[in-house]
Design a protein around this motif. Structure first.
Motif, PDB file in Angstrom:
ATOM      1  N   UNK A  26       0.837  -1.188   0.000  1.00 46.28           N
ATOM      2  CA  UNK A  26       0.000   0.000   0.000  1.00 46.28           C
ATOM      3  C   UNK A  26       0.880   1.248   0.000  1.00 46.28           C
ATOM      4  N   UNK A  27       0.507   2.228  -0.798  1.00 43.51           N
ATOM      5  CA  UNK A  27       1.165   3.535  -0.808  1.00 43.51           C
ATOM      6  C   UNK A  27       0.093   4.579  -0.503  1.00 43.51           C
ATOM      7  N   UNK A  28       0.350   5.403   0.495  1.00 46.46           N
ATOM      8  CA  UNK A  28      -0.616   6.413   0.922  1.00 46.46           C
ATOM      9  C   UNK A  28      -0.077   7.791   0.559  1.00 46.46           C
ATOM     10  N   UNK A  29      -0.950   8.603  -0.025  1.00 44.64           N
ATOM     11  CA  UNK A  29      -0.536   9.942  -0.422  1.00 44.64           C
ATOM     12  C   UNK A  29      -1.651  10.943  -0.270  1.00 44.64           C
ATOM     13  N   UNK A  30      -1.325  12.162  -0.665  1.00 43.51           N
ATOM     14  CA  UNK A  30      -2.280  13.259  -0.611  1.00 43.51           C
ATOM     15  C   UNK A  30      -2.268  13.972  -1.953  1.00 43.51           C
ATOM     16  N   UNK A  31      -3.451  14.299  -2.424  1.00 48.59           N
ATOM     17  CA  UNK A  31      -3.582  15.052  -3.670  1.00 48.59           C
ATOM     18  C   UNK A  31      -4.187  16.410  -3.352  1.00 48.59           C
ATOM     19  N   UNK A  32      -3.658  17.414  -4.011  1.00 48.77           N
ATOM     20  CA  UNK A  32      -4.241  18.753  -3.886  1.00 48.77           C
ATOM     21  C   UNK A  32      -4.692  19.206  -5.268  1.00 48.77           C
ATOM     22  N   UNK A  33      -5.800  19.895  -5.307  1.00 55.88           N
ATOM     23  CA  UNK A  33      -6.377  20.368  -6.566  1.00 55.88           C
ATOM     24  C   UNK A  33      -5.563  21.549  -7.078  1.00 55.88           C
ATOM     25  N   UNK A  34      -5.259  21.541  -8.368  1.00 53.37           N
ATOM     26  CA  UNK A  34      -4.618  22.686  -9.008  1.00 53.37           C
ATOM     27  C   UNK A  34      -5.693  23.750  -9.230  1.00 53.37           C
ATOM     28  N   UNK A  35      -5.405  24.963  -8.828  1.00 54.65           N
ATOM     29  CA  UNK A  35      -6.371  26.065  -8.935  1.00 54.65           C
ATOM     30  C   UNK A  35      -6.873  26.228 -10.363  1.00 54.65           C
ATOM     31  N   UNK A  36      -8.141  26.577 -10.471  1.00 58.65           N
ATOM     32  CA  UNK A  36      -8.792  26.867 -11.755  1.00 58.65           C
ATOM     33  C   UNK A  36      -8.769  25.701 -12.737  1.00 58.65           C
ATOM     34  N   UNK A  37      -8.763  24.462 -12.212  1.00 60.54           N
ATOM     35  CA  UNK A  37      -8.759  23.290 -13.098  1.00 60.54           C
ATOM     36  C   UNK A  37     -10.085  22.538 -13.074  1.00 60.54           C
ATOM     37  N   UNK A  38     -11.065  23.039 -12.345  1.00 65.19           N
ATOM     38  CA  UNK A  38     -12.337  22.337 -12.237  1.00 65.19           C
ATOM     39  C   UNK A  38     -12.184  20.991 -11.532  1.00 65.19           C
ATOM     40  N   UNK A  39     -11.159  20.883 -10.695  1.00 60.94           N
ATOM     41  CA  UNK A  39     -10.815  19.646  -9.958  1.00 60.94           C
ATOM     42  C   UNK A  39     -10.306  18.536 -10.871  1.00 60.94           C
ATOM     43  N   UNK A  40      -9.993  18.851 -12.119  1.00 54.86           N
ATOM     44  CA  UNK A  40      -9.534  17.828 -13.069  1.00 54.86           C
ATOM     45  C   UNK A  40      -8.019  17.652 -13.065  1.00 54.86           C
TER      46      UNK A  40
END
Length: 182
Positions: free
Chosen positions: A82-96
């Motif tokens: 298992x690998x655990x990480x964190x993702x952050x949304x890039x601004x102005x990307x519509x969460x894509x």
């Protein structure tokens, strides 16, 4: 001056050729609907997934607006890793477009260098299939809510990736990665 610049000319020309073609993503992603477990259907080969089969990715929303990422991988003769990480949304990307960082000693030492691009380049309206890539076209995953996809659905997703410039002839399908039973 010409003598100094002439030998550097090929390098200067090559430097401009390495630019990545823009990679379009979906317009909007509802992260609440995206959360949950996804099964890896196919991927471009990566050193960190060598020997992996039946991989999954599970996403959940954190209170601070980031996304928890838990990737699981099965290897023959071993317990699932298992690998655990964190993702952050890039601004102005519509969460894509997300930046993902997995928790390991390297990422604690140099956090920004160990962030990877996680771009959602195709997502069906019911959030059942997704294609993930990044601008260099070196990483690509086809994921689904079920461990298998009908062939026509799979081929349609491959076509999307191909139309965006990914080397789909190198895709590894999960069903072909499973070791044969003894």
């Amino acid at each position: 001056m010409k003598r100094l610049l002439l030998p550097l000319l090929p390098l200067l020309l090559l430097a401009g050729c390495g630019e990545e073609k823009p990679l379009a993503t979906v317009k909007q992603v509802d992260l609440q609907q995206y959360a949950g477990t996804w099964y890896e259907i196919a991927r471009l080969p990566q050193w960190f997934q060598r020997g992996c089969y039946d991989s999954t990715a599970t996403y959940s929303l954190n209170d601070d607006g980031t996304v928890k990422v838990v990737n699981r991988c099965q290897r023959a003769g071993e317990d699932a890793s298992e690998a655990v990480g964190t993702a952050r949304v890039v601004a102005d990307s519509g969460n894509a477009r997300l930046k993902v960082r997995f928790d390991n000693w390297i990422s604690r030492l140099i956090p920004t260098i160990t962030e990877g691009n996680y771009w959602i380049i195709a997502l069906d309206q019911d959030y059942q299939t997704v294609v993930i890539g990044e601008p260099s076209r070196e990483y690509l995953w086809i994921l689904a809510r079920q461990p298998q996809l009908p062939e026509d659905q799979y081929q349609a997703l491959v076509q999307v990736a191909q139309s965006k410039g990914f080397p789909v002839d190198q895709l590894e399908r999960n069903r072909n990665l499973r070791p044969e039973a003894p």
